[in-house]
Scaffold this motif. Sequence first.
Motif, PDB file in Angstrom:
ATOM      1  N   ILE A 136      -1.704  -6.166  -9.958  1.00 12.77           N
ATOM      2  CA  ILE A 136      -1.392  -4.739  -9.852  1.00 12.77           C
ATOM      3  C   ILE A 136      -2.612  -3.906 -10.215  1.00 12.77           C
ATOM      4  O   ILE A 136      -2.938  -2.919  -9.540  1.00 12.77           O
ATOM      5  CB  ILE A 136      -0.208  -4.386 -10.761  1.00 12.77           C
ATOM      6  N   ALA A 137      -3.333  -4.308 -11.276  1.00 12.41           N
ATOM      7  CA  ALA A 137      -4.515  -3.557 -11.705  1.00 12.41           C
ATOM      8  C   ALA A 137      -5.565  -3.497 -10.600  1.00 12.41           C
ATOM      9  O   ALA A 137      -6.144  -2.444 -10.329  1.00 12.41           O
ATOM     10  CB  ALA A 137      -5.106  -4.196 -12.962  1.00 12.41           C
ATOM     11  N   ARG A 138      -5.819  -4.627  -9.951  1.00 11.65           N
ATOM     12  CA  ARG A 138      -6.818  -4.633  -8.878  1.00 11.65           C
ATOM     13  C   ARG A 138      -6.368  -3.774  -7.705  1.00 11.65           C
ATOM     14  O   ARG A 138      -7.176  -3.036  -7.120  1.00 11.65           O
ATOM     15  CB  ARG A 138      -7.087  -6.071  -8.416  1.00 11.65           C
ATOM     16  N   ARG A 194      -8.362  -0.577  -6.202  1.00  8.59           N
ATOM     17  CA  ARG A 194      -8.776  -0.545  -4.802  1.00  8.59           C
ATOM     18  C   ARG A 194      -8.159   0.639  -4.067  1.00  8.59           C
ATOM     19  O   ARG A 194      -8.758   1.166  -3.125  1.00  8.59           O
ATOM     20  CB  ARG A 194      -8.397  -1.859  -4.123  1.00  8.59           C
ATOM     21  N   ALA A 195      -6.963   1.046  -4.465  1.00 10.07           N
ATOM     22  CA  ALA A 195      -6.356   2.237  -3.870  1.00 10.07           C
ATOM     23  C   ALA A 195      -7.160   3.481  -4.198  1.00 10.07           C
ATOM     24  O   ALA A 195      -7.103   4.480  -3.464  1.00 10.07           O
ATOM     25  CB  ALA A 195      -4.916   2.398  -4.357  1.00 10.07           C
ATOM     26  N   GLN A 221       0.832  -1.207   0.000  1.00  6.27           N
ATOM     27  CA  GLN A 221       0.000   0.000   0.000  1.00  6.27           C
ATOM     28  C   GLN A 221       0.868   1.258   0.000  1.00  6.27           C
ATOM     29  O   GLN A 221       0.616   2.206   0.737  1.00  6.27           O
ATOM     30  CB  GLN A 221      -0.955  -0.009   1.198  1.00  6.27           C
ATOM     31  N   ARG A 222       1.887   1.238  -0.847  1.00 10.09           N
ATOM     32  CA  ARG A 222       2.776   2.386  -0.980  1.00 10.09           C
ATOM     33  C   ARG A 222       2.736   2.957  -2.401  1.00 10.09           C
ATOM     34  O   ARG A 222       3.715   3.541  -2.862  1.00 10.09           O
ATOM     35  CB  ARG A 222       4.217   1.988  -0.629  1.00 10.09           C
ATOM     36  N   LEU A 223       1.615   2.776  -3.081  1.00 10.15           N
ATOM     37  CA  LEU A 223       1.504   3.315  -4.434  1.00 10.15           C
ATOM     38  C   LEU A 223       1.502   4.842  -4.395  1.00 10.15           C
ATOM     39  O   LEU A 223       0.818   5.461  -3.562  1.00 10.15           O
ATOM     40  CB  LEU A 223       0.210   2.824  -5.095  1.00 10.15           C
ATOM     41  N   ARG A 231      -2.190   5.995 -13.430  1.00  8.77           N
ATOM     42  CA  ARG A 231      -2.431   4.689 -12.816  1.00  8.77           C
ATOM     43  C   ARG A 231      -3.673   4.023 -13.408  1.00  8.77           C
ATOM     44  O   ARG A 231      -3.670   2.808 -13.677  1.00  8.77           O
ATOM     45  CB  ARG A 231      -2.598   4.845 -11.299  1.00  8.77           C
ATOM     46  N   ILE A 232      -4.741   4.772 -13.598  1.00 11.15           N
ATOM     47  CA  ILE A 232      -5.953   4.189 -14.185  1.00 11.15           C
ATOM     48  C   ILE A 232      -5.694   3.781 -15.634  1.00 11.15           C
ATOM     49  O   ILE A 232      -6.181   2.742 -16.099  1.00 11.15           O
ATOM     50  CB  ILE A 232      -7.123   5.187 -14.100  1.00 11.15           C
TER      51      ILE A 232
END
Length: 372
Positions: A334-336, A340-341, A210-212, A259-260
């Motif tokens: 990674i996509a999920r 979720r982030a 959770q460090r994106l 990111r999207i």
Amino acid sequence: MKMRLSLRLFISYAAIAVVGGVVAYLTISLLAPRLFEDRLGMMMDSEGTGVSMGAMDATSVRSAFLSALTTSLIVGVLASVIAAGFVAAAVTGRLLRPLNAVRAATKLIAAGKYGGRVPVPSEPELAALATDVNTLAQALADTESRRTRLLGEVAHEMRTPLTVLDGYVEGLIDGVFTASPDTFASLSGELRRLHRLSDDLSSLSRAQEQRLDLHPVDADLADLARRTANRLAPQFEDSGVTLTLNVATPLPVHVDPDRITQVLTNLFGNALLATPAGGAVTITTHGADGRGEVVVIDTGVGLAEEDTDRVFERFYRVPGQARRSAGSGIGLTIAREIARAHGGDVTASSGGTGQGASFAVVVPLRAAARSG
């Protein structure tokens, strides 16, 4: 019917108390009369032969009674304590056996040995604990298996470009290849493969921890889908796959566009890889219930029911199918995590193997747009 642990403990304590009380009662009831008679006999003998019971005063009788009662109580209490101790040891040992089994299993898990399983006892609470430990061991075993498989796959993915690079470099040194633009273009392509693999692994690590790094701005989800599809359109055309876009309605969102776009690129690319020539991929966007959604439907190889969620697991690849992420088998994970982030999600569905699949990415619509 399984007995709850609390009830079993209560019954065990009650049994210990009952055993102690019964032993004390039996000991006193059997010992006290004899001791009392012995004390009276000793008193009568000490006062001379021929002294009758009636001739003895009340003090002597009371003294004999108290002496007999005290002795019998001491013996009875000691006997009850010893008996209760044996019962308590047996009960405690029976209750501790499943806990010791759990303790032994957790030691094996901590040592990296995930094959052991805890026998499930009859008590519901201990049975739930044993089941949880067994589930944990199985999950860790699966994760370790996928990790080991990933290491092999990553090594394989790296081996090919490294071998090509090594061959080109040796060829340049030996004069087999000339330092032409085509040669350097080939070298650049292999280097890009290595960079892509490295980036995927780095992104996976940050996503799982959770460090994106997210830089959300106001954007249009439909426009992001359109731009991504247009960028990949030549690849669809070269593969002979029909690409259809239904993205007319704007979907205002507050997201990190890069990111999207990474998520959409992964889903569109996977759909292309899963669809043979002559097939079709349809991309549709719509908004409802405060959420914007991009749905990617292909007519490709499809997914078995048990794989519709497992494809998002780290390092998992569908057996015998070409569907895969960009080079490392972790793109969907990674996509999920990215979705979720953003407060959204990525899901998959399929009618079965050979019947195509549908992937959907969902993110919340912008609050101002929902209220308007």
